[in-house]
Design a protein around this motif. Structure first.
Motif, PDB file in Angstrom:
ATOM      1  N   THR A   1       0.865  -1.329   0.103  1.00  0.00           N
ATOM      2  CA  THR A   1       0.088   0.005   0.164  1.00  0.00           C
ATOM      3  C   THR A   1       0.849   1.080  -0.048  1.00  0.00           C
ATOM      4  O   THR A   1       0.405   2.198  -0.470  1.00  0.00           O
ATOM      5  CB  THR A   1      -0.661   0.027   1.326  1.00  0.00           C
ATOM      6  OG1 THR A   1      -0.037  -0.231   2.543  1.00  0.00           O
ATOM      7  CG2 THR A   1      -1.878  -1.006   0.996  1.00  0.00           C
ATOM      8  N   LYS A   2       1.997   1.306   0.468  1.00  0.00           N
ATOM      9  CA  LYS A   2       2.750   2.281   0.456  1.00  0.00           C
ATOM     10  C   LYS A   2       3.756   2.374  -0.502  1.00  0.00           C
ATOM     11  O   LYS A   2       4.932   3.155  -0.443  1.00  0.00           O
ATOM     12  CB  LYS A   2       3.808   2.451   1.818  1.00  0.00           C
ATOM     13  CG  LYS A   2       2.910   2.442   3.063  1.00  0.00           C
ATOM     14  CD  LYS A   2       1.924   3.485   3.319  1.00  0.00           C
ATOM     15  CE  LYS A   2       0.996   3.399   4.496  1.00  0.00           C
ATOM     16  NZ  LYS A   2       0.067   4.614   4.559  1.00  0.00           N
ATOM     17  N   ARG A   3       3.751   1.646  -1.613  1.00  0.00           N
ATOM     18  CA  ARG A   3       4.831   1.483  -2.623  1.00  0.00           C
ATOM     19  C   ARG A   3       4.786   2.788  -3.410  1.00  0.00           C
ATOM     20  O   ARG A   3       5.971   3.153  -3.544  1.00  0.00           O
ATOM     21  CB  ARG A   3       4.299   0.371  -3.697  1.00  0.00           C
ATOM     22  CG  ARG A   3       5.457   0.208  -4.781  1.00  0.00           C
ATOM     23  CD  ARG A   3       4.815  -0.775  -5.697  1.00  0.00           C
ATOM     24  NE  ARG A   3       4.738  -2.176  -4.877  1.00  0.00           N
ATOM     25  CZ  ARG A   3       4.059  -3.092  -5.521  1.00  0.00           C
ATOM     26  NH1 ARG A   3       3.217  -3.195  -6.627  1.00  0.00           N
ATOM     27  NH2 ARG A   3       3.878  -4.270  -4.783  1.00  0.00           N
ATOM     28  N   LYS A   4       3.569   3.543  -3.652  1.00  0.00           N
ATOM     29  CA  LYS A   4       3.861   4.641  -4.462  1.00  0.00           C
ATOM     30  C   LYS A   4       4.382   5.806  -3.753  1.00  0.00           C
ATOM     31  O   LYS A   4       5.354   6.768  -4.198  1.00  0.00           O
ATOM     32  CB  LYS A   4       2.377   5.204  -4.903  1.00  0.00           C
ATOM     33  CG  LYS A   4       1.262   5.420  -3.829  1.00  0.00           C
ATOM     34  CD  LYS A   4      -0.114   5.491  -4.245  1.00  0.00           C
ATOM     35  CE  LYS A   4      -1.140   5.660  -2.833  1.00  0.00           C
ATOM     36  NZ  LYS A   4      -2.442   5.849  -3.643  1.00  0.00           N
ATOM     37  N   TYR A   5       4.338   5.829  -2.423  1.00  0.00           N
ATOM     38  CA  TYR A   5       5.044   6.867  -1.454  1.00  0.00           C
ATOM     39  C   TYR A   5       6.495   6.523  -1.615  1.00  0.00           C
ATOM     40  O   TYR A   5       7.288   7.517  -1.550  1.00  0.00           O
ATOM     41  CB  TYR A   5       4.426   6.887  -0.049  1.00  0.00           C
ATOM     42  CG  TYR A   5       2.949   7.139   0.060  1.00  0.00           C
ATOM     43  CD1 TYR A   5       2.564   8.495  -0.421  1.00  0.00           C
ATOM     44  CD2 TYR A   5       1.892   6.169   0.767  1.00  0.00           C
ATOM     45  CE1 TYR A   5       1.155   8.747  -0.321  1.00  0.00           C
ATOM     46  CE2 TYR A   5       0.659   6.376   0.752  1.00  0.00           C
ATOM     47  CZ  TYR A   5       0.312   7.597   0.183  1.00  0.00           C
ATOM     48  OH  TYR A   5      -0.927   7.735   0.253  1.00  0.00           O
ATOM     49  N   SER A   6       6.893   5.418  -1.416  1.00  0.00           N
ATOM     50  CA  SER A   6       8.196   5.039  -1.464  1.00  0.00           C
ATOM     51  C   SER A   6       8.935   5.336  -2.696  1.00  0.00           C
ATOM     52  O   SER A   6      10.211   5.965  -2.680  1.00  0.00           O
ATOM     53  CB  SER A   6       8.442   3.569  -1.313  1.00  0.00           C
ATOM     54  OG  SER A   6       7.847   2.797  -2.178  1.00  0.00           O
TER      55      SER A   6
ATOM     56  N   VAL B   1       8.202   8.158  -4.670  1.00  0.00           N
ATOM     57  CA  VAL B   1       8.162   9.530  -4.474  1.00  0.00           C
ATOM     58  C   VAL B   1       9.632   9.854  -3.539  1.00  0.00           C
ATOM     59  O   VAL B   1      10.492  10.879  -3.921  1.00  0.00           O
ATOM     60  CB  VAL B   1       6.819  10.111  -3.977  1.00  0.00           C
ATOM     61  CG1 VAL B   1       7.216  11.700  -3.757  1.00  0.00           C
ATOM     62  CG2 VAL B   1       6.017  10.233  -4.812  1.00  0.00           C
ATOM     63  N   VAL B   2       9.761   8.997  -2.577  1.00  0.00           N
ATOM     64  CA  VAL B   2      10.754   9.374  -1.569  1.00  0.00           C
ATOM     65  C   VAL B   2      12.143   8.916  -2.273  1.00  0.00           C
ATOM     66  O   VAL B   2      13.209   9.706  -2.156  1.00  0.00           O
ATOM     67  CB  VAL B   2      10.663   8.577  -0.301  1.00  0.00           C
ATOM     68  CG1 VAL B   2      11.803   9.011   0.580  1.00  0.00           C
ATOM     69  CG2 VAL B   2       9.375   9.200   0.537  1.00  0.00           C
TER      70      VAL B   2
ATOM     71  N   TRP C   1      12.625   9.212  -5.289  1.00  0.00           N
ATOM     72  CA  TRP C   1      12.893  10.091  -6.462  1.00  0.00           C
ATOM     73  C   TRP C   1      13.380  11.162  -5.747  1.00  0.00           C
ATOM     74  O   TRP C   1      14.516  12.005  -6.352  1.00  0.00           O
ATOM     75  CB  TRP C   1      11.588  10.313  -7.340  1.00  0.00           C
ATOM     76  CG  TRP C   1      11.819  11.335  -8.136  1.00  0.00           C
ATOM     77  CD1 TRP C   1      11.898  10.717  -9.617  1.00  0.00           C
ATOM     78  CD2 TRP C   1      11.702  12.669  -8.371  1.00  0.00           C
ATOM     79  NE1 TRP C   1      12.025  12.031 -10.454  1.00  0.00           N
ATOM     80  CE2 TRP C   1      11.936  12.930  -9.590  1.00  0.00           C
ATOM     81  CE3 TRP C   1      11.353  13.596  -7.408  1.00  0.00           C
ATOM     82  CZ2 TRP C   1      11.810  14.566 -10.013  1.00  0.00           C
ATOM     83  CZ3 TRP C   1      11.355  14.896  -7.841  1.00  0.00           C
ATOM     84  CH2 TRP C   1      11.658  15.188  -9.216  1.00  0.00           C
TER      85      TRP C   1
END
Length: 196
Positions: A156-161, A163-164, A166
């Motif tokens: 679930t937190k893959r998209k946030y990771s 961004v981080v 990047w």
């Protein structure tokens, strides 16, 4: 022992830089000795890392239950292997590319006098950072074993990771954010043309 083999160690470390046709410079009288001392210290710590980790593991093993001892043993061996893997990645893959790329940023009208101490500090920082970064799978595995992190949480937190990652890549790479965005867009355009 590291100081005795410092000539070979320095030749190995300088190799990728000298292949570009440039030479490193010493700006202090004690510079040559200090560089050999740094190389010797890092070589000693790197070679002695398994012994240090083993002693730490022997210190904490009495507090570990019998069921978790095999898991902790595998984690210790894997962490040492991954740390060496990260340092090897820097020396054999990343460093030649990074040196060539960074030297291209120097304008042809500028005289590049690269200090040997700065070069060594750059390599050591990059090697240690990459060695620690390669430990991430072990950290995630331990956190999952403890129960702090779950596979569902990671999904679930893959998209946030992304961004981080990047943002961190934008901060540590020697290019501006605009270039990174343009590179990202050009990659997408090329992939869309390939799909067509």
């Amino acid at each position: 022992v590291g100081f005795f083999f410092s000539d070979y160690l320095l030749a190995f470390i300088k190799g990728p830089f000298e292949k570009t046709g440039h030479k490193l410079n010493i700006f202090k009288l004690t510079g040559g000795f200090v560089i050999r001392l740094k190389v010797s210290l890092v070589a000693g710590l790197t070679i002695g890392l398994p012994i240090i980790v083993f002693q730490l593991w022997k210190f904490i093993v009495p507090a570990i239950s019998k069921e978790d001892k095999s898991f902790s043993r595998i984690s210790v061996f894997a962490s040492v292997f991954l740390f060496y893997g990260g340092m090897s990645f820097v020396f054999f893959i990343l460093l030649p590319f990074a040196i060539d790329m960074l030297l291209k940023f120097i304008d042809g009208d500028m005289l590049s006098t690269i200090g040997a101490d700065d070069y060594l500090s750059f390599i050591l920082l990059l090697s240690i950072a990459m060695g620690i970064l390669f430990e991430l799978p072990i950290v995630i595995m331990i956190l999952t074993k403890i129960g702090i992190v779950t596979p569902r949480f990671l999904i679930t937190k893959r998209k946030y990771s992304v961004v981080v990652i990047w943002i961190i890549a934008a901060l540590i790479t020697p290019q501006d954010i605009l270039s990174q965005v343009l590179d990202r867009k050009s990659t997408r355009l090329n992939s869309s043309h390939t799909d067509i």
